[in-house]
Design an enzyme around this catalytic site. Structure first.
Site, PDB file in Angstrom:
ATOM      1  N   HIS A 116      -8.113  -6.665   1.667  1.00 52.42           N
ATOM      2  CA  HIS A 116      -7.780  -6.060   0.370  1.00 52.42           C
ATOM      3  C   HIS A 116      -8.334  -6.834  -0.820  1.00 52.42           C
ATOM      4  CE1 HIS A 116      -4.239  -3.811   2.477  1.00 52.42           C
ATOM      5  NE2 HIS A 116      -5.408  -3.238   2.669  1.00 52.42           N
ATOM      6  N   THR A 181       3.923  -8.273   8.034  1.00 53.91           N
ATOM      7  CA  THR A 181       3.395  -7.057   7.409  1.00 53.91           C
ATOM      8  C   THR A 181       4.278  -5.871   7.754  1.00 53.91           C
ATOM      9  OG1 THR A 181       1.526  -5.527   7.235  1.00 53.91           O
ATOM     10  CG2 THR A 181       1.714  -6.741   9.309  1.00 53.91           C
TER      11      THR A 181
HETATM   12  P1  OAD Z   1       4.888  -5.543   2.437  1.00 48.61           P
HETATM   13  O1  OAD Z   1       5.544  -6.030   1.209  1.00 48.61           O
HETATM   14  O2  OAD Z   1       4.702  -4.085   2.573  1.00 48.61           O
HETATM   15  O3  OAD Z   1       5.700  -6.028   3.714  1.00 48.61           O
HETATM   16  C1  OAD Z   1       6.074  -7.366   3.867  1.00 48.61           C
HETATM   17  C2  OAD Z   1       6.672  -7.533   5.258  1.00 48.61           C
HETATM   18  O4  OAD Z   1       6.962  -8.902   5.456  1.00 48.61           O
HETATM   19  C3  OAD Z   1       7.968  -6.756   5.481  1.00 48.61           C
HETATM   20  O5  OAD Z   1       7.888  -6.065   6.712  1.00 48.61           O
HETATM   21  C4  OAD Z   1       9.047  -7.861   5.524  1.00 48.61           C
HETATM   22  O6  OAD Z   1      10.109  -7.549   6.428  1.00 48.61           O
HETATM   23  C5  OAD Z   1       8.250  -9.055   6.038  1.00 48.61           C
HETATM   24  N1  OAD Z   1       8.742 -10.350   5.588  1.00 48.61           N
HETATM   25  C6  OAD Z   1       9.259 -10.684   4.362  1.00 48.61           C
HETATM   26  N2  OAD Z   1       9.534 -11.997   4.317  1.00 48.61           N
HETATM   27  C7  OAD Z   1       9.201 -12.521   5.524  1.00 48.61           C
HETATM   28  C8  OAD Z   1       9.252 -13.840   6.089  1.00 48.61           C
HETATM   29  N3  OAD Z   1       9.691 -14.884   5.391  1.00 48.61           N
HETATM   30  N4  OAD Z   1       8.813 -14.000   7.347  1.00 48.61           N
HETATM   31  C9  OAD Z   1       8.361 -12.943   8.070  1.00 48.61           C
HETATM   32  N5  OAD Z   1       8.280 -11.690   7.586  1.00 48.61           N
HETATM   33  C10 OAD Z   1       8.694 -11.476   6.335  1.00 48.61           C
HETATM   34  O7  OAD Z   1       3.500  -6.345   2.556  1.00 48.61           O
HETATM   35  P2  OAD Z   1       2.175  -5.942   3.364  1.00 48.61           P
HETATM   36  O8  OAD Z   1       2.493  -5.344   4.683  1.00 48.61           O
HETATM   37  O9  OAD Z   1       1.316  -7.150   3.355  1.00 48.61           O
HETATM   38  O10 OAD Z   1      -2.124  -4.128  -1.021  1.00 48.61           O
HETATM   39  O11 OAD Z   1       1.567  -4.837   2.416  1.00 48.61           O
HETATM   40  C11 OAD Z   1       0.333  -4.255   2.705  1.00 48.61           C
HETATM   41  C12 OAD Z   1      -0.425  -3.973   1.430  1.00 48.61           C
HETATM   42  O12 OAD Z   1       0.374  -3.175   0.571  1.00 48.61           O
HETATM   43  C13 OAD Z   1      -0.739  -5.218   0.620  1.00 48.61           C
HETATM   44  O13 OAD Z   1      -1.927  -5.857   1.023  1.00 48.61           O
HETATM   45  C14 OAD Z   1      -0.846  -4.707  -0.779  1.00 48.61           C
HETATM   46  C15 OAD Z   1       0.254  -3.662  -0.785  1.00 48.61           C
HETATM   47  O14 OAD Z   1       0.075  -2.597  -1.652  1.00 48.61           O
HETATM   48  C16 OAD Z   1      -2.909  -4.667  -1.987  1.00 48.61           C
HETATM   49  O15 OAD Z   1      -2.602  -5.603  -2.667  1.00 48.61           O
HETATM   50  C17 OAD Z   1      -4.209  -4.025  -2.145  1.00 48.61           C
END
Ligand code: OAD
Length: 235
Positions: A116, A181
């Site tokens: 991204h 994620t």
């Molecule tokens: P999300 O914010 O959608 O999801 C974060 C995930 O991390 C969730 O499933 C949480 O349960 C988990 N989580 C939170 N804290 C944690 C911890 N300490 N240990 C383990 N897991 C934990 O983030 P992404 O999946 O990365 O796009 O989101 C995907 C994309 O959506 C991002 O790259 C971004 C966003 O729009 C862009 O910036 C272009």
């Protein structure tokens, strides 16, 4: 299976870490979704899409400059470090991240596929030139055009070379470890599916279940750094 027994890494030749915002949560960077997430606080239609940038580049830049400044004050955590140490100590480890914060690189991971884009790069929409913004935030290109953050915003396509490199890595890996994620954003979320179809062993690390949890051979529930430490540290 819910188990955090260490993996015998010698059983695997090619390992992919597929990471998301949950990995950087312990560095103090908010995730995107859920309570307190970035998209809870900011409407992405006003801050993270091409139409918003065209309508008001200064407003979109203000948001991204605030994020740059915040992330500059954060440090990689033990999870980033464990991944970097493993990648530095054996061949065949690829890091594919959806994160734009550059923390994998700051922890020492040399080769990172940034699906991204990167928060600390800007791009000229006219000539495609990218400019590093590690220290200085230049907002206009030398050609006079507004630079934009080199980030894949909502509605943007992923860079073709980047997604091809990610596909190559997941299609040839025998172990994929997804860390923090939500598996909500495609095409990124499709990468573990491709790995599974090619016969890789899949581990998911997350605080909670995701829509793709059923795909994984092992689901580890807990913080990214603690689960990585248990999984990767033998003995
Ligand atoms: P999300 O914010 O959608 O999801 C974060 C995930 O991390 C969730 O499933 C949480 O349960 C988990 N989580 C939170 N804290 C944690 C911890 N300490 N240990 C383990 N897991 C934990 O983030 P992404 O999946 O990365 O796009 O989101 C995907 C994309 O959506 C991002 O790259 C971004 C966003 O729009 C862009 O910036 C272009």
């Amino acid at each position: 299976m819910l188990s955090s027994e260490p993996l015998n890494l010698d059983d695997f030749n090619r390992i992919v870490f597929f990471t998301g915002a949950g990995l950087s949560a312990e560095s103090g960077i908010p995730t995107y979704r859920g309570a307190g997430g970035i998209w809870d606080q900011y409407d992405y239609r006003e801050y993270a899409c091409e139409a918003a940038f065209e309508a008001d580049p200064e407003k979109v830049w203000e948001f991204h400059l605030k994020r740059r400044s915040f992330v500059r004050g954060c440090a990689p955590n033990q999870g980033h470090q464990l991944i970097a140490d493993l990648a530095g100590s054996r061949p065949g480890v690829t890091v594919i991240t959806q994160n734009i914060d550059g923390l994998h690189q700051r922890a020492g991971s040399a080769q990172v596929i940034e699906l991204h884009g990167g928060l600390f790069r800007s791009r000229c929409p006219r000539d495609g030139k990218t400019i590093a913004a590690e220290v200085h935030d230049q907002l206009r290109c030398d050609c006079g055009t507004w630079l934009r953050p080199d980030i894949v915003w909502f509605g943007d396509s992923l860079d073709r070379a980047v997604i091809m490199a990610a596909m190559d890595a997941v299609e040839s890996c025998d172990l994929l470890i997804a860390v923090g994620t939500s598996a909500m954003v495609y095409p990124a979320a499709g990468l573990p599916i491709s790995a599974r179809e090619r016969g890789a062993y899949l581990v998911e690390i997350n605080l909670e279940d995701t829509p793709l949890s059923g795909l994984y051979h092992r689901q580890l529930r807990g913080s990214a750094s603690a689960m990585l430490a248990e999984l990767l540290t033998a003995g």
